[in-house]
Design a protein around this motif. Structure first.
Motif, short mmCIF file in Angstrom:
data_model
loop_
_atom_site.label_atom_id
_atom_site.label_comp_id
_atom_site.label_asym_id
_atom_site.label_seq_id
_atom_site.Cartn_x
_atom_site.Cartn_y
_atom_site.Cartn_z
N VAL A 15 0.80 -1.04 0.30
CA VAL A 15 0.46 0.11 0.27
C VAL A 15 1.43 1.25 -0.06
O VAL A 15 0.75 2.47 -0.47
N VAL A 16 2.02 0.72 0.45
CA VAL A 16 2.22 2.16 0.07
C VAL A 16 3.43 2.99 -0.09
O VAL A 16 3.40 4.08 -0.52
N PHE A 17 3.94 1.82 -1.42
CA PHE A 17 4.99 2.54 -2.69
C PHE A 17 3.86 3.19 -3.43
O PHE A 17 4.57 4.10 -3.50
N PRO A 18 2.82 2.38 -3.75
CA PRO A 18 2.30 2.99 -5.17
C PRO A 18 1.17 4.40 -4.07
O PRO A 18 1.03 5.80 -5.05
N VAL A 19 1.23 4.90 -3.19
CA VAL A 19 0.50 5.85 -2.45
C VAL A 19 1.63 6.98 -2.58
O VAL A 19 1.14 8.31 -2.59
N ALA A 20 2.83 6.20 -2.41
CA ALA A 20 4.29 7.50 -2.31
C ALA A 20 4.64 7.65 -3.84
O ALA A 20 4.94 8.94 -3.96
N THR A 21 4.63 7.07 -4.17
CA THR A 21 4.55 7.01 -5.72
C THR A 21 3.97 8.27 -6.35
O THR A 21 4.34 9.35 -6.69
N VAL A 22 3.07 8.25 -6.01
CA VAL A 22 0.95 9.52 -6.74
C VAL A 22 1.57 10.61 -6.11
O VAL A 22 1.78 11.32 -6.36
N MET A 23 2.59 10.08 -4.41
CA MET A 23 2.03 11.26 -3.89
C MET A 23 3.72 12.51 -4.54
O MET A 23 3.54 13.77 -4.33
N LEU A 24 4.49 11.23 -4.95
CA LEU A 24 5.58 12.15 -5.05
C LEU A 24 5.28 12.66 -7.14
O LEU A 24 6.01 13.99 -6.59
N CYS A 25 4.19 12.41 -7.45
CA CYS A 25 4.50 12.82 -8.88
C CYS A 25 3.54 14.05 -8.57
O CYS A 25 3.90 15.30 -9.17
N PHE A 26 2.85 14.38 -7.71
CA PHE A 26 2.44 15.69 -7.13
C PHE A 26 3.12 16.92 -6.10
O PHE A 26 3.45 17.94 -5.75
N ALA A 27 4.52 15.71 -5.22
CA ALA A 27 4.81 16.84 -5.11
C ALA A 27 6.33 17.74 -6.03
O ALA A 27 6.30 17.51 -6.76
N GLU A 28 6.44 19.38 -4.77
CA GLU A 28 7.17 19.98 -5.48
C GLU A 28 8.43 19.27 -5.81
O GLU A 28 9.11 18.82 -5.05
N PRO A 29 9.13 19.45 -6.50
CA PRO A 29 10.48 18.56 -7.53
C PRO A 29 11.38 19.44 -6.52
O PRO A 29 11.64 20.88 -6.00
#
Length: 62
Positions: A15-29
């Motif tokens: 669960v953590v991996f997909p959630v972190a990956t999706v949130m990473l797409c929206f995080a400020e680089p």
């Protein structure tokens, strides 16, 4: 207990991996948030891989 622990780790990291990956797409680089999300994604992938291989070894031993 060890088998149950690694099974729970496998489920949590699944669960953590997909959630972190999706949130990473929206995080400020370049932000701290993106660094933490990237680290969480890498760590959860490592836990998932280890617990998965541990489960397979356990199945072969039985």
């Amino acid at each position: 207990m060890s088998s149950q622990f690694w099974h729970n780790c496998f489920r949590l990291s699944s669960v953590v991996f997909p959630v972190a990956t999706v949130m990473l797409c929206f995080a400020e680089p370049g932000s701290v948030q993106s660094a933490l999300l990237g680290a969480a994604a890498v760590a959860s992938t490592a836990v998932w891989g280890y617990s998965s291989s541990r489960h397979k070894r356990r199945a072969l031993d039985d």
